[in-house]
Design a protein around this motif. Structure first.
Motif, short mmCIF file in Angstrom:
data_model
loop_
_atom_site.label_atom_id
_atom_site.label_comp_id
_atom_site.label_asym_id
_atom_site.label_seq_id
_atom_site.Cartn_x
_atom_site.Cartn_y
_atom_site.Cartn_z
N ALA A 1 -57.80 73.51 22.47
CA ALA A 1 -58.44 73.19 23.74
C ALA A 1 -59.95 73.18 23.62
CB ALA A 1 -58.01 74.20 24.80
N THR A 2 -60.50 73.89 22.66
CA THR A 2 -61.95 73.95 22.48
C THR A 2 -62.43 73.09 21.32
OG1 THR A 2 -61.66 75.94 21.10
CG2 THR A 2 -62.08 76.27 23.44
N ALA A 3 -61.56 72.24 20.78
CA ALA A 3 -61.94 71.39 19.65
C ALA A 3 -62.43 70.03 20.15
CB ALA A 3 -60.76 71.21 18.70
N ASP A 4 -63.63 69.67 19.78
CA ASP A 4 -64.18 68.37 20.14
C ASP A 4 -63.56 67.30 19.26
OD1 ASP A 4 -66.42 66.74 21.52
OD2 ASP A 4 -66.68 66.28 19.40
N PRO A 5 -63.16 66.14 19.81
CA PRO A 5 -62.53 65.10 18.99
C PRO A 5 -63.38 64.65 17.81
CG PRO A 5 -62.22 64.63 21.32
CD PRO A 5 -63.16 65.79 21.25
N THR A 6 -64.70 64.54 18.01
CA THR A 6 -65.56 64.13 16.90
C THR A 6 -65.61 65.19 15.81
OG1 THR A 6 -66.92 62.84 18.45
CG2 THR A 6 -67.87 63.34 16.29
N ASP A 7 -65.70 66.46 16.21
CA ASP A 7 -65.67 67.54 15.22
C ASP A 7 -64.34 67.56 14.47
OD1 ASP A 7 -68.21 68.30 15.96
OD2 ASP A 7 -67.50 69.81 17.40
N LEU A 8 -63.25 67.29 15.18
CA LEU A 8 -61.94 67.26 14.54
C LEU A 8 -61.86 66.12 13.53
CD1 LEU A 8 -59.03 68.22 14.29
CD2 LEU A 8 -58.46 66.77 16.25
N ALA A 9 -62.41 64.96 13.89
CA ALA A 9 -62.41 63.84 12.95
C ALA A 9 -63.25 64.16 11.72
CB ALA A 9 -62.94 62.58 13.64
N ALA B 1 -63.80 67.11 10.48
CA ALA B 1 -63.09 68.12 9.70
C ALA B 1 -61.94 67.50 8.92
CB ALA B 1 -62.57 69.22 10.62
N LEU B 2 -61.19 66.60 9.56
CA LEU B 2 -60.06 65.98 8.87
C LEU B 2 -60.51 65.11 7.71
CD1 LEU B 2 -57.81 64.96 11.91
CD2 LEU B 2 -57.51 66.89 10.36
N SER B 3 -61.65 64.48 7.85
CA SER B 3 -62.15 63.61 6.78
C SER B 3 -62.83 64.41 5.67
CB SER B 3 -63.12 62.58 7.35
OG SER B 3 -62.47 61.71 8.25
N GLN B 4 -63.68 65.36 6.06
CA GLN B 4 -64.48 66.07 5.06
C GLN B 4 -63.75 67.25 4.43
OE1 GLN B 4 -68.54 66.92 6.47
NE2 GLN B 4 -68.27 65.37 8.06
N ARG B 5 -62.89 67.92 5.19
CA ARG B 5 -62.22 69.12 4.69
C ARG B 5 -60.79 68.86 4.26
NH1 ARG B 5 -66.22 72.30 3.08
NH2 ARG B 5 -67.89 72.29 4.64
N PRO C 1 -57.92 59.83 4.87
CA PRO C 1 -58.69 58.58 4.78
C PRO C 1 -59.60 58.39 5.98
CG PRO C 1 -56.38 58.21 4.22
CD PRO C 1 -56.47 59.61 4.75
N ALA C 2 -60.86 58.09 5.71
CA ALA C 2 -61.84 57.94 6.78
C ALA C 2 -61.49 56.79 7.71
CB ALA C 2 -63.24 57.73 6.19
N ARG C 3 -60.92 55.73 7.17
CA ARG C 3 -60.57 54.56 8.00
C ARG C 3 -59.55 54.96 9.06
NH1 ARG C 3 -60.82 48.97 6.49
NH2 ARG C 3 -59.58 47.66 7.90
N PHE C 4 -58.54 55.73 8.65
CA PHE C 4 -57.51 56.17 9.59
C PHE C 4 -58.09 57.14 10.62
CE2 PHE C 4 -54.61 59.71 10.54
CZ PHE C 4 -53.66 59.04 11.30
N GLU D 1 -67.37 55.03 -0.55
CA GLU D 1 -67.44 56.39 -0.06
C GLU D 1 -68.51 56.48 1.03
OE1 GLU D 1 -68.10 60.96 -1.70
OE2 GLU D 1 -68.12 59.25 -3.09
N ARG D 2 -68.09 56.86 2.21
CA ARG D 2 -69.00 56.85 3.33
C ARG D 2 -69.75 58.17 3.45
NH1 ARG D 2 -67.89 55.16 7.88
NH2 ARG D 2 -69.28 56.57 8.98
N THR D 3 -70.85 58.11 4.16
CA THR D 3 -71.61 59.31 4.48
C THR D 3 -71.31 59.72 5.92
OG1 THR D 3 -73.50 57.94 5.16
CG2 THR D 3 -73.44 58.70 2.87
N TRP D 4 -71.70 60.93 6.26
CA TRP D 4 -71.40 61.46 7.59
C TRP D 4 -72.68 61.94 8.25
CZ3 TRP D 4 -66.49 60.72 9.15
CH2 TRP D 4 -65.54 60.49 8.15
N ALA D 5 -72.78 61.65 9.55
CA ALA D 5 -73.97 62.06 10.30
C ALA D 5 -74.02 63.57 10.46
CB ALA D 5 -73.98 61.38 11.67
N ARG D 6 -72.85 64.20 10.54
CA ARG D 6 -72.79 65.65 10.71
C ARG D 6 -71.85 66.23 9.66
NH1 ARG D 6 -71.29 66.65 16.91
NH2 ARG D 6 -69.42 65.60 16.15
N THR D 7 -72.23 67.35 9.10
CA THR D 7 -71.35 68.03 8.16
C THR D 7 -70.35 68.88 8.93
OG1 THR D 7 -72.88 69.89 7.98
CG2 THR D 7 -73.12 68.10 6.38
#
Length: 261
Positions: free
Chosen positions: A125-133, A135-139, A143-146, A217-223
């Motif tokens: 409930a406290t997870a932001d969708p962008t933060d979740l995305a 985390a799923l990609s970086q951690r 696949p970043a595309r998915f 390999e893409r870069t990310w605005a936020r770690t």
């Protein structure tokens, strides 16, 4: 002026969403393979500090988990009426048979549903969708595309409500389908699907034009930060599962549902 909603506060509210996902899965995994009151009740009791630390207010918690509190007793009633017939028979009528076995199974089912569902809802409930995305990609290394495609789709879910309201107002203004509620709902649902497909195609084209689907390999605005808090959260989930399983085995109530009947 719309009042601003304060951000959730709590030891777990700012944790990495991937850690929240891992903790919820670790708690639910052993409970999926057994139906007994001891393991589910022990897990549910040990989850209380975790739920309190999730960062939700009392109102937010009860409103978000309300479907679970409704579904769990309903599942228990169904099991009590039509579950395993064993022991003393209390009520028997047509297909309904309430026995010691069905009542015990019903209680275990209620605890099991609550123990599995509540942590996942409270933690996410406290997870932001962008933060979740992120985390799923970086951690998790999905696949970043998915992940980005799913994030874009989630961001558009809120627009469906606005589209539905606009369709309703437009159809009333034209006098279309004023009679026949089922016909009106079907027509609006079809129009909403068409709008969603068009908007999805536009979003996919715009994301492709901005290089979201580039095979590099893409870069990310936020770690996506990961540290001791995340490991502690996962360890807490593993500890809850371990104690629940140990209590069920020690009391002889462990009921492995995939075992031989």
């Amino acid at each position: 002026m719309i009042p601003s909603v304060p951000p959730p506060r709590g030891p777990i509210a700012a944790a990495n969403p991937a850690a929240k996902l891992a903790a919820a899965l670790v708690i639910a995994f052993p409970l999926v393979f057994t139906i007994d009151s001891v393991s589910a009740a022990v897990a549910l009791a040990l989850e209380i500090p975790l739920l309190l630390a999730a960062g939700l207010t009392g109102r937010q918690f009860w409103m978000r988990t309300l479907p679970v509190w409704i579904a769990a007793p309903l599942a228990g009633v169904t099991i009590a009426l039509y579950g395993q017939a064993e022991g003393t028979v209390y009520v028997e009528w047509l297909f309904v048979r309430i026995t010691d076995g069905s009542l015990a199974l019903a209680v275990a089912t209620v605890f099991r549903v609550l123990a599995i569902a509540l942590p996942g809802i409270a933690l996410f409930a406290t997870a932001d969708p962008t933060d979740l995305a992120d985390a799923l990609s970086q951690r998790v290394r999905l696949p970043a595309r998915f992940v980005l495609g799913a994030l874009g789709g989630m961001r558009l879910i809120g627009l469906l409500v606005d589209d539905w309201r606009e369709l309703e107002v437009a159809r009333r203004a034209r006098g279309v389908a004023d009679t026949g509620r089922a016909r009106r709902l079907l027509g609006m649902a079809f129009a909403l699907v068409v709008l969603a497909i068009r908007r999805g195609s536009t979003l996919a084209t715009s994301m492709e034009a901005r290089g979201f689907g580039a095979p590099v390999e893409r870069t990310w605005a936020r770690t996506s930060p990961w540290g001791g808090r995340e490991w502690a959260l996962i360890a807490a989930g593993a500890l809850i599962s371990g104690i629940a399983v140990a209590a069920a085995v020690a009391t002889g109530s462990w009921n492995f549902i995939l075992g031989p009947s």
